[in-house]
Design a protein around this motif. Structure first.
Motif, PDB file in Angstrom:
ATOM      1  N   GLN A  44      54.700  24.001  43.017  1.00  0.00           N
ATOM      2  CA  GLN A  44      55.325  24.013  41.819  1.00  0.00           C
ATOM      3  C   GLN A  44      56.664  24.173  41.890  1.00  0.00           C
ATOM      4  N   ARG A  45      57.349  23.948  40.512  1.00  0.00           N
ATOM      5  CA  ARG A  45      58.912  24.120  40.511  1.00  0.00           C
ATOM      6  C   ARG A  45      58.957  24.514  38.846  1.00  0.00           C
ATOM      7  N   PHE A  46      59.999  25.519  38.719  1.00  0.00           N
ATOM      8  CA  PHE A  46      60.234  26.084  37.528  1.00  0.00           C
ATOM      9  C   PHE A  46      61.905  25.705  37.734  1.00  0.00           C
ATOM     10  N   VAL A  47      62.529  24.962  36.519  1.00  0.00           N
ATOM     11  CA  VAL A  47      63.835  24.572  36.810  1.00  0.00           C
ATOM     12  C   VAL A  47      64.303  24.842  35.167  1.00  0.00           C
ATOM     13  N   VAL A  48      65.389  25.473  35.282  1.00  0.00           N
ATOM     14  CA  VAL A  48      66.196  25.776  33.907  1.00  0.00           C
ATOM     15  C   VAL A  48      67.364  24.768  33.972  1.00  0.00           C
ATOM     16  N   HIS A  49      67.662  23.830  33.096  1.00  0.00           N
ATOM     17  CA  HIS A  49      68.743  23.111  32.971  1.00  0.00           C
ATOM     18  C   HIS A  49      69.855  23.567  31.933  1.00  0.00           C
ATOM     19  N   PHE A  92      54.122  29.302  33.161  1.00  0.00           N
ATOM     20  CA  PHE A  92      54.413  28.849  34.888  1.00  0.00           C
ATOM     21  C   PHE A  92      53.343  29.698  35.535  1.00  0.00           C
ATOM     22  N   VAL A  93      53.590  31.048  35.472  1.00  0.00           N
ATOM     23  CA  VAL A  93      53.045  31.877  36.388  1.00  0.00           C
ATOM     24  C   VAL A  93      51.599  31.934  36.497  1.00  0.00           C
ATOM     25  N   PRO A  94      50.857  31.814  35.554  1.00  0.00           N
ATOM     26  CA  PRO A  94      49.427  32.177  35.631  1.00  0.00           C
ATOM     27  C   PRO A  94      48.746  31.049  35.947  1.00  0.00           C
ATOM     28  N   ARG A  95      49.344  29.912  36.291  1.00  0.00           N
ATOM     29  CA  ARG A  95      48.764  28.737  36.591  1.00  0.00           C
ATOM     30  C   ARG A  95      47.898  28.903  37.971  1.00  0.00           C
TER      31      ARG A  95
END
Length: 130
Positions: A44-49, A92-95
């Motif tokens: 999993q990835r969480f990305v802020v652009h 994103f976190v609870p998935r």
């Protein structure tokens, strides 16, 4: 196109340096509040652009299965919308936790069948304390 990128690359890098710490702090605070380990989930990835060409009033969030993206732009005061970034992060976190919990009740089915047919005392039926 490459020449245009080289012309503006330093501006993008300065934005990243400016907002890295506030965005990281927002995510860390969410993890600490939820009492979760720091969110490093395999696959999993969480990305802020940061995109200065985006309207500062808009926050664009997308998720594609296990990939979460947030695109933000600084407003006229030089701030980004940290609450919107946190909101997407909380999706994103609870998935992974939800996916694990989905399979757990199936292991309890035999026990639940026993409980459903077990005789109850009168105090249990009324909910009285023992």
């Amino acid at each position: 196109m490459h020449a245009l990128w080289l012309k503006h690359q330093s501006e993008y890098l300065s934005l990243v340096q400016q907002f890295h710490d506030p965005v990281s702090k927002t995510i860390t605070q969410a993890d600490l509040y939820l009492k979760l380990p720091f969110s490093n989930y395999p696959g999993q990835r969480f990305v802020v652009h940061l995109e200065p060409m985006l309207s500062p009033t808009q926050v664009n969030s997308r998720n594609y299965t296990n990939l979460y993206f947030v695109v933000v732009s600084p407003d006229q005061d030089g701030q980004v919308k940290l609450p919107e970034i946190r909101h997407t992060y909380l999706h994103f976190v609870p998935r992974p936790h939800g996916a694990q919990a989905h399979h757990q009740p199936q292991t309890l089915d035999p026990l639940l069948l026993e409980i459903a047919t077990a005789p109850l005392s009168q105090s249990s039926r009324r909910g009285a304390a023992l």
